[in-house]
Design a protein around this motif. Sequence first.
Motif, PDB file in Angstrom:
ATOM      1  N   VAL A  51       0.790  -1.224   0.000  1.00  0.00           N
ATOM      2  CA  VAL A  51       0.000   0.000   0.000  1.00  0.00           C
ATOM      3  C   VAL A  51       0.831   1.287   0.000  1.00  0.00           C
ATOM      4  O   VAL A  51       0.530   2.206  -0.761  1.00  0.00           O
ATOM      5  CB  VAL A  51      -1.033  -0.020   1.156  1.00  0.00           C
ATOM      6  N   GLU A  75      -5.252  -2.651  -4.318  1.00  0.00           N
ATOM      7  CA  GLU A  75      -4.752  -1.821  -3.212  1.00  0.00           C
ATOM      8  C   GLU A  75      -5.510  -0.494  -3.153  1.00  0.00           C
ATOM      9  O   GLU A  75      -5.855   0.001  -2.087  1.00  0.00           O
ATOM     10  CB  GLU A  75      -3.255  -1.562  -3.390  1.00  0.00           C
ATOM     11  N   LYS A  76      -5.768   0.033  -4.321  1.00  0.00           N
ATOM     12  CA  LYS A  76      -6.500   1.295  -4.402  1.00  0.00           C
ATOM     13  C   LYS A  76      -7.934   1.106  -3.902  1.00  0.00           C
ATOM     14  O   LYS A  76      -8.463   1.938  -3.162  1.00  0.00           O
ATOM     15  CB  LYS A  76      -6.493   1.774  -5.856  1.00  0.00           C
ATOM     16  N   LYS A  79      -7.948   0.986  -0.263  1.00  0.00           N
ATOM     17  CA  LYS A  79      -7.731   2.333   0.263  1.00  0.00           C
ATOM     18  C   LYS A  79      -9.015   3.161   0.191  1.00  0.00           C
ATOM     19  O   LYS A  79      -9.265   4.028   1.028  1.00  0.00           O
ATOM     20  CB  LYS A  79      -6.642   3.017  -0.569  1.00  0.00           C
TER      21      LYS A  79
END
Length: 276
Positions: A51, A75-76, A79
Amino acid sequence: MSVTERPAAAAGDKRPGFPVRLSPHAGVPSASKKITNASDAFKPLPLKHAVPGLQKPLPAGVGLDSQAVRTRMVEKLAKQGVRDAAVLSAMGLVERHRFVDTALANQAYEDTSLPIGLGQTISKPNVVARMLELLREGKGEQLGRVLEIGTGCGYQAAVLSHLAREVYSIERLRGLHEKARENLRHFRLANVHLLFGDGMAGFVKGAPYAAIIAAAGGEAIPPAWIDQLAVGGRLVAPMQTAGGQQALVVIDKTAQGIRQTVLEAVHFVPLKSGTN
Ligand code: SAH
């Protein structure tokens, strides 16, 4: 309006014939597919250490076929607030660039919706993940039979194939139905069944469904969808709200009745009747 159905996988695969026969055992997962705990069943992604590097460009030479591009997308998503490990994992498995035109392939892992032809769009990854997360909410396990209305290019059906025992996906535009079949051939997903027809009538032969998900929004939720939802099942769909806007609607069918929750505003293509 009749519905025709064809499995998505290539000829020669072990899969239901035509028409699909839903035997009394249709709901029994095969040993290899059985999932008791989502975190056991899906390969964990290297989220934690990766991340912090989110903002960094990909190393030169990392192509769309590389797992790295999908890991970055996942990962986005994490997030942005997607928490369901099974959804993140499934999104990490499906090569989104195979579902869009070559000219758009380099945008396939960006958080954007993209045209898929015939005036339709593939939803952005964040919206797909959000809807799938809602669909699975409160269910630690693999979903049973799922009905998807609006196959489009077949991307979401492919993601769903990793989260559900069987996926029935229906599309009203023949051109897109064929395109999805072509796109999905590569993945050889024996549990995805592509149907051509008007999804407003649902697909009664596959009912009852543990979950129903729509990628097109109308003025109301068609009654057939509610009828075909299993007790304990959940439906997630865009729907027009009073102000003429669209919002995401969640419908839970319980033994006590129907519970409807209206969530955030969304922008989906219109749900249309008939086929073309
Ligand atoms: N999930 C798709 C998104 C496709 S966009 C993907 O991953 O690509 C929504 C799709 O819904 C369009 O292809 C549109 O033709 C289809 N659609 C709209 N009304 C429909 C209906 N009544 N029955 C089936 N499909 C419908």
